[in-house]
Design a protein around this motif. Structure first.
Motif, PDB file in Angstrom:
ATOM      1  N   ARG A 234      41.378  40.847  42.205  1.00  0.00           N
ATOM      2  CA  ARG A 234      40.810  40.006  41.166  1.00  0.00           C
ATOM      3  C   ARG A 234      40.059  38.772  41.695  1.00  0.00           C
ATOM      4  O   ARG A 234      39.298  38.158  40.953  1.00  0.00           O
ATOM      5  CB  ARG A 234      41.916  39.547  40.206  1.00  0.00           C
ATOM      6  N   TYR A 235      40.289  38.434  42.953  1.00  0.00           N
ATOM      7  CA  TYR A 235      39.659  37.231  43.517  1.00  0.00           C
ATOM      8  C   TYR A 235      39.137  37.600  44.900  1.00  0.00           C
ATOM      9  O   TYR A 235      39.882  37.584  45.881  1.00  0.00           O
ATOM     10  CB  TYR A 235      40.684  36.102  43.597  1.00  0.00           C
TER      11      TYR A 235
ATOM     12  N   ASN B  27      37.413  29.414  38.928  1.00  0.00           N
ATOM     13  CA  ASN B  27      38.873  29.420  39.043  1.00  0.00           C
ATOM     14  C   ASN B  27      39.208  28.862  40.417  1.00  0.00           C
ATOM     15  O   ASN B  27      38.904  29.484  41.432  1.00  0.00           O
ATOM     16  CB  ASN B  27      39.404  30.854  38.889  1.00  0.00           C
TER      17      ASN B  27
ATOM     18  N   TRP C  19      43.274  30.351  42.148  1.00  0.00           N
ATOM     19  CA  TRP C  19      43.546  31.609  42.835  1.00  0.00           C
ATOM     20  C   TRP C  19      43.018  31.648  44.263  1.00  0.00           C
ATOM     21  O   TRP C  19      43.179  32.658  44.957  1.00  0.00           O
ATOM     22  CB  TRP C  19      42.981  32.770  42.032  1.00  0.00           C
TER      23      TRP C  19
ATOM     24  N   THR D 175      32.869  29.691  43.117  1.00  0.00           N
ATOM     25  CA  THR D 175      33.553  30.836  42.533  1.00  0.00           C
ATOM     26  C   THR D 175      32.911  31.233  41.205  1.00  0.00           C
ATOM     27  O   THR D 175      32.855  30.436  40.274  1.00  0.00           O
ATOM     28  CB  THR D 175      35.043  30.528  42.318  1.00  0.00           C
TER      29      THR D 175
ATOM     30  N   LYS E   3      32.649  33.802  37.888  1.00  0.00           N
ATOM     31  CA  LYS E   3      33.438  34.693  37.044  1.00  0.00           C
ATOM     32  C   LYS E   3      32.648  35.983  36.830  1.00  0.00           C
ATOM     33  O   LYS E   3      31.583  35.972  36.215  1.00  0.00           O
ATOM     34  CB  LYS E   3      33.748  34.019  35.707  1.00  0.00           C
TER      35      LYS E   3
ATOM     36  N   TYR F 222      38.486  38.294  36.688  1.00  0.00           N
ATOM     37  CA  TYR F 222      37.944  38.714  37.980  1.00  0.00           C
ATOM     38  C   TYR F 222      36.918  37.692  38.469  1.00  0.00           C
ATOM     39  O   TYR F 222      36.021  37.290  37.710  1.00  0.00           O
ATOM     40  CB  TYR F 222      37.287  40.094  37.882  1.00  0.00           C
ATOM     41  N   TYR F 223      37.041  37.296  39.740  1.00  0.00           N
ATOM     42  CA  TYR F 223      36.184  36.254  40.304  1.00  0.00           C
ATOM     43  C   TYR F 223      35.690  36.660  41.692  1.00  0.00           C
ATOM     44  O   TYR F 223      36.335  37.429  42.398  1.00  0.00           O
ATOM     45  CB  TYR F 223      36.958  34.940  40.425  1.00  0.00           C
TER      46      TYR F 223
ATOM     47  N   THR G 171      34.074  34.629  45.168  1.00  0.00           N
ATOM     48  CA  THR G 171      33.760  33.360  45.820  1.00  0.00           C
ATOM     49  C   THR G 171      32.739  33.588  46.923  1.00  0.00           C
ATOM     50  O   THR G 171      32.877  34.505  47.733  1.00  0.00           O
ATOM     51  CB  THR G 171      35.034  32.725  46.404  1.00  0.00           C
TER      52      THR G 171
END
Length: 293
Positions: A94-95, A122, A125, A232, A234, A239-240, A242
């Motif tokens: 998710r990150y 975010n 995370w 980061t 979205k 879900y992100y 970076t």
């Protein structure tokens, strides 16, 4: 009393964090309605901030951003609680990191890194960064009156290998690592206002002259650490991704305030691209009337 509050609240927080994402986001939708339409939590602060940053936008346009912001803001609160119990597999899915090789290349060159960031997308995370990077990663946390909750936050942020240092002791921690010739990456979120009596530099940010933190630049020049910014984005709900941007690999060769200004310009660029993901609810511009002429 603090201990009693913790032991009453912790089971609820932990159980909440264990709920599936689909349930958590349904709760987030309900909280958004409560915050935005019933309580009106900081709606005026958000709108006033947007008016300063977007002086040529209509009221209708700004209120659309305001709504989008509150939806995302409540999601980040939910996601911060979810971080307490999120699994290694889940956070890695998710990150994600678009170009982690930049961090690894600087590490291979023997560099330590100041990683700048802002309250965008975010920022909680990023605790999963040690799962992807070669370098030892450190972040700071604020001392709380309730020691139990402080330990909970510290435990949550360090579960994947991120080492946590109290904000007041970050320089001491860096000095210790430097003396031991131990490389490190130090995350500094630097988009809020310093206290006026500690302000050493003012600069324009989002069309407003504000007091600015210069800690990232000061530390990087003192120890010759590379400076990298993280942004980061979205991708979709929950879900992100970076992306890292090099600000300077040779900070001692830069002019005074150059690193700080580069950070501000990069941060502005991303905020203007997707403004709903910035933390408009904090009073970033509260000192604007005290700016030196």
């Amino acid at each position: 009393m603090h201990t009693i509050v913790y032991y009453l609240a912790y089971p609820i927080i932990w159980l909440f964090s264990k709920l599936p994402f689909r349930v958590l986001y349904s709760i987030s939708d309900a909280i958004y309605v409560l915050f935005f339409y019933v309580i009106g939590y900081r709606k005026k602060v958000v709108l006033d901030n947007l008016k300063l940053a977007y002086p040529n936008s209509s009221e209708k346009e700004l209120k659309a951003i305001q709504k989008q912001f509150f939806r995302h803001f409540v999601d980040t609160l939910i996601e911060a609680i979810k971080a307490i119990s999120i699994s290694e597999n889940s956070i890695q899915r998710r990150y994600t990191y678009k170009n982690i090789e930049l961090i690894d290349e600087l590490y291979d060159q023997g560099k330590s890194i100041i990683l700048t960031g802002s309250h965008y997308g975010n920022w909680e995370w990023v605790i999963g960064l040690p799962l992807s990077a070669k370098i030892n990663c450190y972040t700071s946390y604020t001392k709380l009156q309730n020691k139990k909750f402080e330990e909970l936050i510290k435990s949550s942020r360090s579960k994947f290998g991120m080492e946590c240092i109290r904000s007041s002791e970050i320089i001491k921690g860096i000095l210790k690592n430097v003396k031991q010739q131990k490389q490190g990456l130090y995350l500094l979120v630097a988009d809020q206002s310093p206290m006026l009596h500690k302000t050493l530099y003012w600069s324009e940010f989002l069309k407003v002259k504000v007091p600015v933190f210069i800690g990232a630049e000061t530390i990087s020049k003192k120890f010759d650490f590379a400076v990298v910014n993280m942004n980061t984005t979205k991708i979709k709900r929950g879900y992100y991704e970076t992306e890292f941007e090099l600000i300077s690999a040779t900070p001692k060769e830069t002019a005074t305030n150059e690193i700080t200004n580069r950070y501000l310009r990069i941060t502005e660029k991303h905020i203007y691209k997707k403004p709903e993901y910035y933390l408009w609810s904090h009073k970033r511009f509260k000192h604007k009337d005290k700016a030196p002429k």
